[in-house]
Design an enzyme around this catalytic site. Structure first.
Site, PDB file in Angstrom:
ATOM      1  N   CYS A  34       0.863  -1.175   0.000  1.00 23.72           N
ATOM      2  CA  CYS A  34       0.000   0.000   0.000  1.00 23.72           C
ATOM      3  C   CYS A  34       0.905   1.233   0.000  1.00 23.72           C
ATOM      4  O   CYS A  34       1.804   1.341   0.848  1.00 23.72           O
ATOM      5  CB  CYS A  34      -0.904   0.005   1.234  1.00 23.72           C
ATOM      6  N   ASP A  41      -0.430  -5.631   0.265  1.00 23.80           N
ATOM      7  CA  ASP A  41      -1.711  -5.875  -0.398  1.00 23.80           C
ATOM      8  C   ASP A  41      -1.579  -7.192  -1.143  1.00 23.80           C
ATOM      9  O   ASP A  41      -0.575  -7.438  -1.806  1.00 23.80           O
ATOM     10  CB  ASP A  41      -2.050  -4.764  -1.398  1.00 23.80           C
ATOM     11  N   GLU A  57       6.079 -15.643 -22.064  1.00 22.36           N
ATOM     12  CA  GLU A  57       6.753 -16.785 -21.469  1.00 22.36           C
ATOM     13  C   GLU A  57       6.356 -16.849 -19.993  1.00 22.36           C
ATOM     14  O   GLU A  57       6.435 -15.856 -19.267  1.00 22.36           O
ATOM     15  CB  GLU A  57       8.272 -16.639 -21.632  1.00 22.36           C
ATOM     16  N   HIS A  75      -4.179   0.008  -6.233  1.00 17.97           N
ATOM     17  CA  HIS A  75      -4.722  -1.123  -6.992  1.00 17.97           C
ATOM     18  C   HIS A  75      -4.974  -0.764  -8.448  1.00 17.97           C
ATOM     19  O   HIS A  75      -4.638  -1.522  -9.363  1.00 17.97           O
ATOM     20  CB  HIS A  75      -6.028  -1.619  -6.363  1.00 17.97           C
ATOM     21  N   GLU A  76      -5.598   0.392  -8.672  1.00 21.68           N
ATOM     22  CA  GLU A  76      -5.927   0.825 -10.037  1.00 21.68           C
ATOM     23  C   GLU A  76      -4.661   1.039 -10.866  1.00 21.68           C
ATOM     24  O   GLU A  76      -4.592   0.647 -12.031  1.00 21.68           O
ATOM     25  CB  GLU A  76      -6.749   2.126  -9.996  1.00 21.68           C
TER      26      GLU A  76
END
Length: 119
Positions: A34, A41, A57, A75-76
């Site tokens: 975070c 996270d 690969e 996150h985004e």
């Protein structure tokens, strides 16, 4: 090939470039930090794509995802960065990256980013 986390993605020639087919990777052990608290996270990522001339690969993809372990990212931002990096590496006809982040503070966010025409 190294077994240490690495941002380097590797590819190989698509064995069936004349056909649309979907490759799907289930990556249930993603971690990053975070950017506000420094706490880890955890997420499960699903990567789906229709290759054009190149395929990703698998071991290099695993090491690439590991490279986020000590990096702070919303996150985004991390979901869209993964999509951008994978598209740059293999130039797929279509790709979707889904990040299902684990519950934190009673909220479970899922981020979905796509490239190209939908399936």
């Amino acid at each position: 090939m190294s077994t240490k986390p690495s941002p380097d993605l590797q590819t190989f020639p698509n064995p069936a470039p004349g056909r649309d087919y979907t490759i799907s990777f289930d990556c249930p052990e993603f971690t990053c930090l975070c950017p506000l608290t420094g706490q880890p996270d955890f997420a499960a990522f699903t990567i789906e794509y229709i290759p054009d001339r190149l395929c990703l690969e698998t071991k290099a993809l695993k090491l690439y995802l590991w490279s986020f372990r000590d990096e702070g990212a919303f996150h985004e931002a991390v979901t869209n960065r993964i999509l951008d990096d994978l598209v740059a590496a293999c130039q797929p006809r279509w790709m979707r990256v889904t990040g299902e982040f684990r519950v934190r503070g009673g909220i479970t966010p899922t981020i979905i980013a796509e490239h190209g025409e939908g399936k």
